[in-house]
Design an enzyme around this catalytic site. Structure first.
Site, PDB file in Angstrom:
ATOM      1  N   THR A 160     -13.128  13.232 -13.984  1.00 42.13           N
ATOM      2  CA  THR A 160     -13.380  13.277 -15.419  1.00 42.13           C
ATOM      3  C   THR A 160     -14.638  14.059 -15.795  1.00 42.13           C
ATOM      4  OG1 THR A 160     -12.215  11.213 -15.743  1.00 42.13           O
ATOM      5  CG2 THR A 160     -13.798  11.791 -17.440  1.00 42.13           C
ATOM      6  N   ASP A 170      -7.567  15.430  -9.965  1.00 41.97           N
ATOM      7  CA  ASP A 170      -7.754  14.107 -10.525  1.00 41.97           C
ATOM      8  C   ASP A 170      -7.789  13.238  -9.278  1.00 41.97           C
ATOM      9  OD1 ASP A 170      -6.685  12.260 -13.245  1.00 41.97           O
ATOM     10  OD2 ASP A 170      -6.880  11.351 -11.265  1.00 41.97           O
ATOM     11  N   THR A 199     -13.575   8.954 -10.691  1.00 41.78           N
ATOM     12  CA  THR A 199     -13.987   7.565 -10.452  1.00 41.78           C
ATOM     13  C   THR A 199     -12.851   6.700  -9.905  1.00 41.78           C
ATOM     14  OG1 THR A 199     -13.451   6.955 -12.722  1.00 41.78           O
ATOM     15  CG2 THR A 199     -15.730   7.594 -12.278  1.00 41.78           C
ATOM     16  N   ASP A 200     -11.598   7.097 -10.191  1.00 46.40           N
ATOM     17  CA  ASP A 200     -10.494   6.205  -9.839  1.00 46.40           C
ATOM     18  C   ASP A 200     -10.447   5.852  -8.354  1.00 46.40           C
ATOM     19  OD1 ASP A 200      -9.761   6.083 -12.450  1.00 46.40           O
ATOM     20  OD2 ASP A 200      -8.080   7.482 -12.304  1.00 46.40           O
TER      21      ASP A 200
HETATM   22  N1  ASP Z   1      -8.567   9.955 -13.392  1.00 44.77           N
HETATM   23  C1  ASP Z   1      -9.930  10.375 -13.241  1.00 44.77           C
HETATM   24  C2  ASP Z   1     -10.175  10.662 -11.779  1.00 44.77           C
HETATM   25  O1  ASP Z   1     -10.322   9.731 -11.037  1.00 44.77           O
HETATM   26  C3  ASP Z   1     -10.848   9.335 -13.700  1.00 44.77           C
HETATM   27  C4  ASP Z   1     -12.289   9.662 -13.538  1.00 44.77           C
HETATM   28  O2  ASP Z   1     -12.700  10.641 -12.965  1.00 44.77           O
HETATM   29  O3  ASP Z   1     -13.088   8.881 -14.006  1.00 44.77           O
HETATM   30  O4  ASP Z   1     -10.244  11.798 -11.399  1.00 44.77           O
END
Ligand code: ASP
Length: 571
Positions: A19, A84, A116-117
């Site tokens: 993100t 992602d 973050t995922d």
């Molecule tokens: N879907 C995103 C990812 O993990 C969420 C994020 O980065 O916070 O790449």
């Protein structure tokens, strides 16, 4: 005018996607390329004037001065493709580790910009793949892209860069919302709030406020002599199975089938699971087949115990306790342990039960069970390991002698255990002998190879001035001699002093093997003995034609016939 170049810290920022750098396309967020260009336009991330004065390349940015006497210069390495993080796997994480390995000497620290995922999985995997880190590797990301007016990406990235530049905590860490966590202790707990992560069973290693407060007692000790090791061989056939009330045994059976080699099983409370015999039987059958199962609680906080009949049943089924590990860390650890070549099933379980990278809190000593059963030495090692924290000093004092004993016996499993304990395998025992001396003396090529790979000093001298090579020569361990020579071992002038006499003695006894090993170790076969005669003269005088022809062929110089490789590997 730009400030004159003061001390500079150089970082590599590996941008994998997530993100933090995402853009909106047709109403959805997708990974956005060109992060360096975006950062270049933000004064908090780049001092253009300083960069121009220093002639820095396009992908290399410089932070404004955080302190008057230091500059942080960072190069953004953008991965192709960007992800992602939901699409990232162990393959990509190993590639990140290899990138760090390739650039390890060039930079003072590393930042990994990641979605973050799956960041908790990534941090856990990296913590096992990268062994003996002496530099910080900090993962960070954002809940809101850095382009947005109100976002968390800028603060997270800036904090990660500054923390990595200080290198106060040379571990794989995760920086989010002003907290630096141990990477293999975190889990993502919130999909919306900026405080996306928590470290449920270990306080943050550092908290950034007006000052940086470091939890010193939690930071793992670094052994400066140990070289970075990158364990790229991670087992991918591992899985995660969450138990739920009433889960059918047939479903568990289906899940545990090959090619699966290891499973993290999320259980209830303090490691409890249903005790119905059909289910336990499935687990037992799989464990007997060699499938490795780790028991982790699905509770965020607390640890697996055997307080209940329902948790003891799991132990009875051959399942290893994951104590307070997160499932992310347990899965990564399983991949790492199953990816280690040449270990028995018992040794793998043994490693899993041990705290390898600060990923779990072990119970106090009286709760520890004997873990290694196969050798006396391994049992000794295990007992040492179960000493309480307060006994660290005793353990450290005994470790060099223990490591030498283990190396002398060529006990690879026990050596591996010592490695995982963080033992410095180049330390000398009371005789000044290193484990490499002991392994060479014992004639164990496997142990010698492992110790050399871990950076053992090939020409270390013990108290009597003897090198591992001389001990291998004395023991006539030709394979070990080959390995040591290939690693640059040389006999010292002191060791070569009486070689002439020894060669004459061997020649007069028609000891062809003895002559060969000295030659293999690099001795000059023409060196005269105490009476001024060389081994060749001694052999000729005695009419030992076999010895004469061997010495002549070995001494023929560069054109000499090479010894057969199976006799002298690695020369
Ligand atoms: N879907 C995103 C990812 O993990 C969420 C994020 O980065 O916070 O790449």
């Amino acid at each position: 005018m730009a400030r004159a170049a003061g001390p500079e810290r150089r970082l590599l920022a590996v941008y994998t996607g997530g993100t933090l750098g995402m853009r909106s396309e047709r109403g959805v967020l997708v990974p956005g390329a060109g992060l360096a260009t975006v950062l270049r336009a933000l004064p908090m991330f780049h001092d253009e004037e300083y960069a121009r004065t220093r002639g820095l390349p396009e992908d290399t940015l410089v932070l404004p001065p955080a302190s008057p006497d230091q500059r942080v210069i960072y190069t953004v390495l953008e991965c192709q493709p960007l992800f992602d993080s939901s699409d990232m796997t162990i393959v990509e994480w190993v590639q990140i580790a290899q990138t760090i390995e390739r650039h390890y000497e060039q930079y003072d620290g590393f930042v990994v910009i990641h979605g973050t995922d799956t960041m908790a999985f990534a941090a856990s995997v990296l913590s096992f793949v990268l062994e003996n880190l002496q530099k910080a590797v900090i993962l960070t990301g954002a809940q809101v892209p850095i382009h947005a007016l109100w976002n968390d990406g800028r603060e997270n990235l800036l904090g990660a860069l500054l923390m990595a530049a200080q290198n106060l905590i040379p571990e794989v860490c995760l920086f989010f919302q002003n907290q630096l966590f141990r990477g293999n202790r975190v889990t993502k707990v919130d999909a919306r709030r900026f405080a996306a992560f928590c470290s449920p069973n270990l306080p943050p290693l550092a908290v950034v406020g007006t000052d940086v407060m470091i939890n010193q007692e939690l930071v793992r000790r670094v052994r400066r002599k140990d070289q970075l090791l990158v364990h790229s061989n991670m087992e991918q056939d591992v899985g995660l199975l969450r138990l739920y009330p009433g889960i059918p045994a047939s479903l568990v059976r289906a899940f545990l089938q090959p090619p699966l080699k290891g499973v993290v099983m999320e259980t209830f409370g303090s490691g409890n699971g249903p005790t119905k015999p059909e289910l336990l039987q499935e687990l037992q059958v799989a464990a007997r087949r060699g499938l490795v199962i780790i028991n982790c609680t699905h509770c965020l906080q607390g640890t697996v115990t055997s307080d209940y009949a329902a948790s003891r049943a799991m132990v009875g089924a051959g399942i290893v306790s994951g104590f307070d590990m997160t499932s992310e860390a347990a899965l990564a650890k399983l991949s790492y342990v199953l990816g280690q070549p040449g270990l028995s099933l018992d040794s793998r379980k043994e490693l899993l039960a041990r705290d390898l990278r600060g990923e779990m809190t072990l119970p106090t000593v009286d709760m520890c069970q004997p873990l290694l059963q196969h050798s006396l030495l391994s049992r000794g090692v295990t007992q040492l390991l179960s000493l309480s924290q307060e006994a660290h000093a005793v353990r450290d004092a005994l470790m060099p002698s223990l490591a030498c004993a283990v190396a002398r016996a060529g006990d690879m499993e026990a050596l591996q255990v010592l490695v995982e304990l963080g033992s410095d395998l180049s330390r000398e025992d009371f005789n000044g002998q290193t484990p490499l001396h002991a392994a060479a003396r014992g004639g164990h090529p496997g142990a010698v190879t492992m110790l050399l790979r871990r950076g053992a000093d090939v020409n270390a001298q013990d108290e009597d001035g003897l090198s591992p090579l001389l001990l291998a020569v004395r023991g006539r361990h030709q394979r070990v001699i080959g390995l040591l020579r290939a690693a640059g071992a040389c006999l010292s002038p002191q060791e070569l002093e009486d070689t002439g006499t020894e060669l004459c003695r061997l020649a007069s006894r028609v000891d062809l093997e003895g002559l060969r090993v000295w030659w293999q170790a690099g001795a000059d076969l023409g060196q005269p003995g105490y009476d001024g005669r060389s081994a060749l003269l001694v052999a000729e005088a005695a009419g030992n034609l076999e010895v004469v022809s061997l010495l002549q062929s070995l001494q023929r110089g560069p054109g000499a016939q090479a010894p057969s490789p199976d006799v002298l590997p690695g020369v």
